[in-house]
Design a protein around this motif. Sequence first.
Motif, PDB file in Angstrom:
ATOM      1  N   THR A 141       0.844  -1.193   0.000  1.00  0.00           N
ATOM      2  CA  THR A 141       0.000   0.000   0.000  1.00  0.00           C
ATOM      3  C   THR A 141       0.877   1.240   0.000  1.00  0.00           C
ATOM      4  N   ASP A 197      -2.977  10.688   2.467  1.00  0.00           N
ATOM      5  CA  ASP A 197      -3.508   9.911   3.592  1.00  0.00           C
ATOM      6  C   ASP A 197      -3.252  10.563   4.938  1.00  0.00           C
ATOM      7  N   HIS A 215      -6.642   5.223   2.556  1.00  0.00           N
ATOM      8  CA  HIS A 215      -6.042   4.195   3.413  1.00  0.00           C
ATOM      9  C   HIS A 215      -6.130   4.619   4.878  1.00  0.00           C
TER      10      HIS A 215
END
Length: 410
Positions: free
Chosen positions: A24, A81, A307
Amino acid sequence: MFMTIGLTACSSGGGSQDAAGGRTALDVWLMRDSVSAAFQKEFETGFEKARPDIDVKIQIQEWEGIGEKVTAALASNDAPDVIEVGNTQVARYAQSGGLTDFTGKVAELGGESWLKGLAEPGAYDGRQYGIPFYAANRVVVYRKDLFEKAGVDADRITTRDRWIAATRTLDRGGTQGIYLPGQNWYVLAGFVWDEGGDLAVESGGGWKGTLDSPAALRAMAFYERLQALGKGPEDSDEARPPQAEVMAGGQVAQIIATPGNANAVVQHNPGLKGKLGYFPIPGKSAGTPGAVFTGGSDLVVPAVAAHQEEAFTFIEELTGDAWQKKLALAMSYVPNKTTLAGAVASDPGAAAMAVGAANGHATPNTPRWAAVEAKNPIKEYMTAVLTGRDARTEAAKASRAITSALDGAS
């Protein structure tokens, strides 16, 4: 925000994407000079070793224009994020509904010992959106040689009264006891908080300026006494001229500044190397340090970030005890928790900051405070009083201006 160490961005672009090998890609915005390149590399390596499924991609942002950039990111479908923001900026972004609510995670993150000056402005409308990252605050930077010559022991300056007495002793023979510009309103704010007052308070669903309260008037009277023990200008702040340059160029016994200013003093006058010391701004009693404005940063997560779980893991690690101790030593910061103050005991400047940080505050926690600072009637008020105008009259005028700004700003 407080240091001058350059960084190199590890990536560009703010959107989330999958990294190679199924990892990720976690996109993070950190601000210029918040961490050194060496610390950044060490943290990334350590974090990715512990979480090999996450590829941290940090982009360094500039402070100039960051408000508009963050606002746009929060409203987009391509936000990073994790974002570092100034602690007093959180309310502005939370008001829009664009931040992830971490209220349920406060205990897990050790929030019971967070610095108040980072945690309180990180909350908005009773919910916690900003997670304390690091802090810095003002201390007294002093000339050891001038103190010794005057027979003044800095370790004994533990109360305001002793501070005034010592400064009066120093203010003679061509030496300024203290260089304190007339418009250093962050210092005044600390004195206001010491007296139990504030710059503005929430009342009846709105905000009201309170520089005319008895507490704030006592604070201004103390500022006036202290400022008179030197030759600081009544009509400018600590940046005009830079007070570090003033201290470097003359017989100035003290300034009120972040410890990093000592480096600037020595840069301008290498002869002062080793001659500068630090102590916390004294409070009204020996058991409590003077109140200070806590500057620094919080970490936030956009509500639209792709995320969320990985972002929380990143924040939990970076704001956890182990990395906070390393960050504090690497950058001479105050860690985000009062329980970690001992981590900077070996750094005199940071240690003095940590003592003061325990009594740290932030500006009134409203998204509209920026409108007050834009015109800053507090500065005008301070100059008016220091040049002989009636304090009560001028305080009432400044309070009305603050109220108007908080009511009318968009």
